[in-house]
Design a protein around this motif. Structure first.
Motif, mmCIF file in Angstrom:
data_model
loop_
_atom_site.group_PDB
_atom_site.id
_atom_site.type_symbol
_atom_site.label_atom_id
_atom_site.label_comp_id
_atom_site.label_asym_id
_atom_site.label_seq_id
_atom_site.Cartn_x
_atom_site.Cartn_y
_atom_site.Cartn_z
ATOM 1 N N LEU A 221 0.835 -1.202 0.000
ATOM 2 C CA LEU A 221 0.000 0.000 0.000
ATOM 3 C C LEU A 221 0.872 1.255 0.000
ATOM 4 O O LEU A 221 0.597 2.217 -0.737
ATOM 5 C CB LEU A 221 -0.931 -0.007 1.215
ATOM 6 N N ASP A 222 1.912 1.237 0.802
ATOM 7 C CA ASP A 222 2.815 2.395 0.843
ATOM 8 C C ASP A 222 3.495 2.625 -0.504
ATOM 9 O O ASP A 222 3.869 3.754 -0.832
ATOM 10 C CB ASP A 222 3.877 2.190 1.923
ATOM 11 N N ASP A 223 3.630 1.551 -1.278
ATOM 12 C CA ASP A 223 4.267 1.639 -2.588
ATOM 13 C C ASP A 223 3.275 1.983 -3.698
ATOM 14 O O ASP A 223 3.639 1.982 -4.874
ATOM 15 C CB ASP A 223 4.956 0.306 -2.895
ATOM 16 N N GLY A 224 2.011 2.242 -3.298
ATOM 17 C CA GLY A 224 1.012 2.662 -4.268
ATOM 18 C C GLY A 224 0.069 1.590 -4.752
ATOM 19 O O GLY A 224 -0.773 1.854 -5.631
ATOM 20 N N ALA A 225 0.163 0.377 -4.224
ATOM 21 C CA ALA A 225 -0.740 -0.689 -4.643
ATOM 22 C C ALA A 225 -2.153 -0.413 -4.148
ATOM 23 O O ALA A 225 -2.368 0.265 -3.139
ATOM 24 C CB ALA A 225 -0.246 -2.032 -4.114
ATOM 25 N N ASP A 226 -3.126 -0.957 -4.871
ATOM 26 C CA ASP A 226 -4.544 -0.853 -4.515
ATOM 27 C C ASP A 226 -4.981 -2.221 -3.997
ATOM 28 O O ASP A 226 -5.249 -3.129 -4.781
ATOM 29 C CB ASP A 226 -5.354 -0.433 -5.738
ATOM 30 N N ILE A 227 -5.021 -2.373 -2.675
ATOM 31 C CA ILE A 227 -5.278 -3.677 -2.069
ATOM 32 C C ILE A 227 -6.350 -3.550 -0.989
ATOM 33 O O ILE A 227 -6.287 -2.654 -0.144
ATOM 34 C CB ILE A 227 -4.003 -4.270 -1.436
ATOM 35 N N THR A 228 -7.305 -4.460 -1.018
ATOM 36 C CA THR A 228 -8.242 -4.676 0.077
ATOM 37 C C THR A 228 -8.283 -6.172 0.357
ATOM 38 O O THR A 228 -7.669 -6.979 -0.360
ATOM 39 C CB THR A 228 -9.651 -4.158 -0.269
ATOM 40 N N LEU A 229 -9.017 -6.560 1.394
ATOM 41 C CA LEU A 229 -9.115 -7.970 1.747
ATOM 42 C C LEU A 229 -10.410 -8.206 2.494
ATOM 43 O O LEU A 229 -11.065 -7.269 2.946
ATOM 44 C CB LEU A 229 -7.908 -8.394 2.586
ATOM 45 N N ASP A 230 -10.800 -9.462 2.602
ATOM 46 C CA ASP A 230 -11.957 -9.806 3.431
ATOM 47 C C ASP A 230 -11.629 -10.990 4.316
ATOM 48 O O ASP A 230 -10.711 -11.774 4.028
ATOM 49 C CB ASP A 230 -13.208 -10.095 2.581
ATOM 50 N N THR A 231 -12.371 -11.110 5.414
ATOM 51 C CA THR A 231 -12.295 -12.283 6.276
ATOM 52 C C THR A 231 -13.676 -12.620 6.800
ATOM 53 O O THR A 231 -14.603 -11.807 6.747
ATOM 54 C CB THR A 231 -11.368 -12.089 7.497
ATOM 55 N N TYR A 232 -13.792 -13.836 7.329
ATOM 56 C CA TYR A 232 -14.973 -14.251 8.085
ATOM 57 C C TYR A 232 -14.565 -14.398 9.553
ATOM 58 O O TYR A 232 -13.423 -14.756 9.853
ATOM 59 C CB TYR A 232 -15.553 -15.558 7.527
ATOM 60 N N PRO A 233 -15.465 -14.147 10.495
ATOM 61 C CA PRO A 233 -15.094 -14.112 11.918
ATOM 62 C C PRO A 233 -15.234 -15.463 12.623
ATOM 63 O O PRO A 233 -15.867 -15.581 13.676
ATOM 64 C CB PRO A 233 -16.064 -13.079 12.483
ATOM 65 N N TYR A 234 -14.652 -16.493 12.051
ATOM 66 C CA TYR A 234 -14.695 -17.847 12.586
ATOM 67 C C TYR A 234 -13.318 -18.478 12.409
ATOM 68 O O TYR A 234 -12.508 -18.009 11.612
ATOM 69 C CB TYR A 234 -15.733 -18.708 11.847
ATOM 70 N N LEU A 235 -13.093 -19.580 13.098
ATOM 71 C CA LEU A 235 -11.822 -20.283 13.006
ATOM 72 C C LEU A 235 -11.836 -21.411 11.981
ATOM 73 O O LEU A 235 -10.793 -21.723 11.398
ATOM 74 C CB LEU A 235 -11.421 -20.848 14.371
ATOM 75 N N ALA A 236 -12.953 -22.046 11.751
ATOM 76 C CA ALA A 236 -13.012 -23.168 10.814
ATOM 77 C C ALA A 236 -13.123 -22.658 9.380
ATOM 78 O O ALA A 236 -13.764 -21.645 9.104
ATOM 79 C CB ALA A 236 -14.191 -24.073 11.139
ATOM 80 N N ALA A 237 -12.489 -23.385 8.460
ATOM 81 C CA ALA A 237 -12.667 -23.183 7.031
ATOM 82 C C ALA A 237 -13.680 -24.209 6.525
ATOM 83 O O ALA A 237 -14.090 -25.112 7.254
ATOM 84 C CB ALA A 237 -11.330 -23.331 6.308
ATOM 85 N N ALA A 238 -14.073 -24.072 5.261
ATOM 86 C CA ALA A 238 -15.026 -25.009 4.667
ATOM 87 C C ALA A 238 -14.763 -25.118 3.173
ATOM 88 O O ALA A 238 -14.443 -24.129 2.512
ATOM 89 C CB ALA A 238 -16.462 -24.537 4.907
ATOM 90 N N THR A 239 -14.917 -26.325 2.643
ATOM 91 C CA THR A 239 -14.740 -26.539 1.212
ATOM 92 C C THR A 239 -15.318 -27.909 0.863
ATOM 93 O O THR A 239 -16.022 -28.524 1.665
ATOM 94 C CB THR A 239 -13.257 -26.424 0.816
ATOM 95 N N TYR A 240 -15.024 -28.389 -0.345
ATOM 96 C CA TYR A 240 -15.399 -29.765 -0.661
ATOM 97 C C TYR A 240 -14.238 -30.686 -0.279
ATOM 98 O O TYR A 240 -13.063 -30.318 -0.339
ATOM 99 C CB TYR A 240 -15.825 -29.939 -2.115
ATOM 100 N N LEU A 241 -14.580 -31.885 0.130
ATOM 101 C CA LEU A 241 -13.616 -32.790 0.748
ATOM 102 C C LEU A 241 -12.480 -33.177 -0.207
ATOM 103 O O LEU A 241 -11.340 -33.365 0.214
ATOM 104 C CB LEU A 241 -14.338 -34.041 1.254
ATOM 105 N N SER A 242 -12.784 -33.271 -1.486
ATOM 106 C CA SER A 242 -11.755 -33.662 -2.448
ATOM 107 C C SER A 242 -10.727 -32.570 -2.677
ATOM 108 O O SER A 242 -9.678 -32.823 -3.298
ATOM 109 C CB SER A 242 -12.397 -34.041 -3.785
ATOM 110 N N ALA A 243 -10.977 -31.355 -2.191
ATOM 111 C CA ALA A 243 -10.015 -30.269 -2.374
ATOM 112 C C ALA A 243 -8.677 -30.567 -1.715
ATOM 113 O O ALA A 243 -7.652 -29.976 -2.087
ATOM 114 C CB ALA A 243 -10.580 -28.964 -1.815
ATOM 115 N N LEU A 244 -8.640 -31.463 -0.744
ATOM 116 C CA LEU A 244 -7.389 -31.796 -0.061
ATOM 117 C C LEU A 244 -6.442 -32.596 -0.938
ATOM 118 O O LEU A 244 -5.237 -32.661 -0.661
ATOM 119 C CB LEU A 244 -7.687 -32.606 1.204
ATOM 120 N N LEU A 245 -6.946 -33.201 -1.987
ATOM 121 C CA LEU A 245 -6.129 -34.068 -2.823
ATOM 122 C C LEU A 245 -4.996 -33.290 -3.489
ATOM 123 O O LEU A 245 -5.148 -32.115 -3.820
ATOM 124 C CB LEU A 245 -6.992 -34.716 -3.909
ATOM 125 N N PRO A 246 -3.844 -33.936 -3.718
ATOM 126 C CA PRO A 246 -2.781 -33.272 -4.475
ATOM 127 C C PRO A 246 -3.228 -32.997 -5.902
ATOM 128 O O PRO A 246 -3.977 -33.774 -6.503
ATOM 129 C CB PRO A 246 -1.632 -34.281 -4.426
#
Length: 539
Positions: free
Chosen positions: A274-299
């Motif tokens: 940001l100090d270098d001039g980049a345009d950056i924002t971000l988002d988060t959710y207020p929980y500790l667990a993540a969620a996805t489909y189970l096969s996403a863990l596969l290599p």
């Protein structure tokens, strides 16, 4: 119920306007879908006594996975009951437009763990414009769309784990430019999901150049939230710098024990950019667990060629052993470079009734009950479910969650999956949890600052010309909540409970929650890039 043309006045509300400024007491009048008056004595045909309530802009969910469910169940209680009036779809590089028939068929199976594959659903679109038109037929809240880079790569390259040829890259550039012209606000990636994760940094830069030229932004789920997370974030900053494309870091967490307490390192990287001039924002959710489909863990190598090839590999004993070693000993790229801890991976949704008893169990627990090794249970379940299983991953760090949400570039995103027997409660509870737990109970954020994160700041990222603030002439996307009682009622055991303390929600001036009850109104519509793929502001 009053319609958009019938005046409503919120009398004596504490207005928290989305800028971060201190709240103030005022009457706010809504007419013809717009905020018509702010001040003492504002009039309307219907008066709502808003004494003791905060009146704020409707919340903007910067990271939503409602792509199908908002159409299958358009009253969308999960989101409107928590005050969401706009959500951004097309996340994590995988969604359903643009597609051809073969790609759509593949995605329906691949994403069943995220979005279900509703029986009898009418798949009457293929392009972005058609999908947005479908949204316009009637939804409870507004919705914007990001072009899914993984889907676009699927169309141009297929499931090959290799760099795109120049011809294939030109095809992807054309698809991105067309999608922006048809109304998409930017592009997303899912760089731990196949086939999008096969893209090189240079390929991402080339596509982001098109996004930037079209006035959009780039929202990546980057290559790791575990081992190598900081390098993965740095790659996305580099893509933004090289392409000139604004960057929005999706669910910007630092997960797994290897990253405990390291949020400050991520924020130092963001601040330096940001100090270098980049345009950056971000988002988060207020929980500790993540969620996805189970096969996403596969290599990723085990998923090259698409779901049918993946299922064949999972049915071969020697290949299973190779995958097991990647998961349990080395840390697969699908599991963010961290050796999997099966006790932290919880089944949250299945397709087959015969597997319903597994919902709520960790893979380790399910394996003990079945008398199997965890990897064997995992492989057997994926094959039986044809990869359509969803999961929770209990891998978060509370100090990181609190630190990141304080950052001035932060916005809110639920990352909520609405499918499955026991989905993550963030789909129903993200925004009231911010206000109830992290504002009122813990004081991590002040009320006005938190509302700004969830509204005005998000609207600026989306370039919304007339949303995200309580301001004269703005669209009347509004939420009235009780700051003393607002709370997330959804839990991991009972994840589909509406929020407490949010009695009124208006979308485009129409009540969708009225005195705490859903109205069934469908006043939402697609929020399009109005610039025809050129710089401009969305409406």
């Amino acid at each position: 119920m009053p319609g958009a043309t019938a005046g409503i006045v919120f009398r004596g509300a504490t207005v928290v306007d989305g800028t971060g400024a201190p709240g103030y007491r005022a009457d706010v009048s809504v007419r013809d879908g717009r905020i018509a008056e702010i001040g003492s004595g504002a009039g309307g045909k219907r008066v709502v006594d808003a004494g003791g309530l905060v009146l704020a802009p409707g919340f903007i969910d910067m990271h939503a996975h409602s792509d199908l469910q908002i159409l299958a169940r358009p009253d969308h209680l999960a989101k409107v009951s928590q005050g969401v009036t706009l959500e951004v779809l097309g996340q994590d590089g995988l969604s359903y437009a643009p597609v051809d028939d073969a790609t759509l068929d593949t995605l329906r199976g691949q994403l069943a763990g995220w979005n279900d594959d509703p029986a009898g659903f009418d798949w009457d679109w293929r392009g972005v414009a058609e999908y947005l038109d479908r949204l316009d037929r009637g939804i409870a809240c507004n919705a914007a769309y990001l072009l899914p880079q993984g889907t676009i790569r699927m169309l141009a390259v297929g499931w090959s784990a290799r760099p795109a040829t120049e011809s294939e890259l030109d095809t992807m550039r054309r698809l991105v430019a067309t999608g922006l012209a048809e109304g998409a606000l930017g592009m997303s990636s899912g760089l731990t999901y196949t086939p999008g994760m096969y893209a090189t940094t240079g390929e991402l830069v080339a596509l982001c150049e098109v996004v930037a030229a079209g006035g959009g932004y780039y929202s990546p789920h980057h290559r790791s939230y575990g081992a190598g997370a900081l390098a993965a974030y740095a790659e996305m900053v580099d893509v933004s710098r090289r392409s000139g494309c604004p960057l929005h870091l999706a669910h910007a967490t630092m997960n797994f024990p290897v990253n405990a307490g390291r949020a400050g390192e991520l924020l130092a990287l963001v601040d330096a950019a940001l100090d270098d001039g980049a345009d950056i924002t971000l988002d988060t959710y207020p929980y500790l667990a993540a969620a996805t489909y189970l096969s996403a863990l596969l290599p990723s190598w085990s998923m090259e060629g698409g779901p049918a090839r993946t299922l064949a590999r999972l049915s071969d004993a020697d290949t299973r052993e190779r995958i097991r070693a990647d998961l349990e000993e080395h840390g697969s790229d699908g599991c963010h470079g961290v050796p999997v801890d099966w006790a932290t991976i919880q089944v949250s949704g299945v397709r087959l009734a015969g597997n319903a008893h597994l919902v709520g169990l960790s893979v380790a627990q399910a394996a003990r009950q079945a008398g199997k090794q965890p990897a064997e249970l995992y492989f057997d379940l994926l094959v039986a479910e044809r990869l359509g299983t969803s999961c929770l991953m209990h891998v978060g760090d509370e100090d990181n969650v609190r630190t990141i949400m304080r950052h001035p570039a932060h916005t809110g995103g639920s990352d909520g999956l609405l499918a499955g027997a026991r989905p993550h409660p963030r789909a129903w509870g993200t925004f009231p949890r911010y206000l109830g737990h992290y504002v009122r109970e813990l004081g991590v954020l002040g009320l006005e600052e938190c509302v700004a994160h969830l509204t005005g700041r998000a609207a600026r990222r989306l370039r919304l010309a007339d949303r995200g603030l309580v301001r004269l002439g703005y669209a009347a996307d509004l939420v009235a909540f009780d700051p003393a009682t607002v709370a997330a009622e959804a839990t991991y055991d009972d994840p589909r409970r509406p929020a407490a303390g949010i009695p009124y929600v208006l979308v485009n001036g129409v009540p969708v929650i009225d005195d705490g009850r859903r109205t069934g109104a469908l006043p939402g519509h697609a929020i399009r890039n109005p610039s025809g793929g050129r710089h401009g502001s969305a409406r």
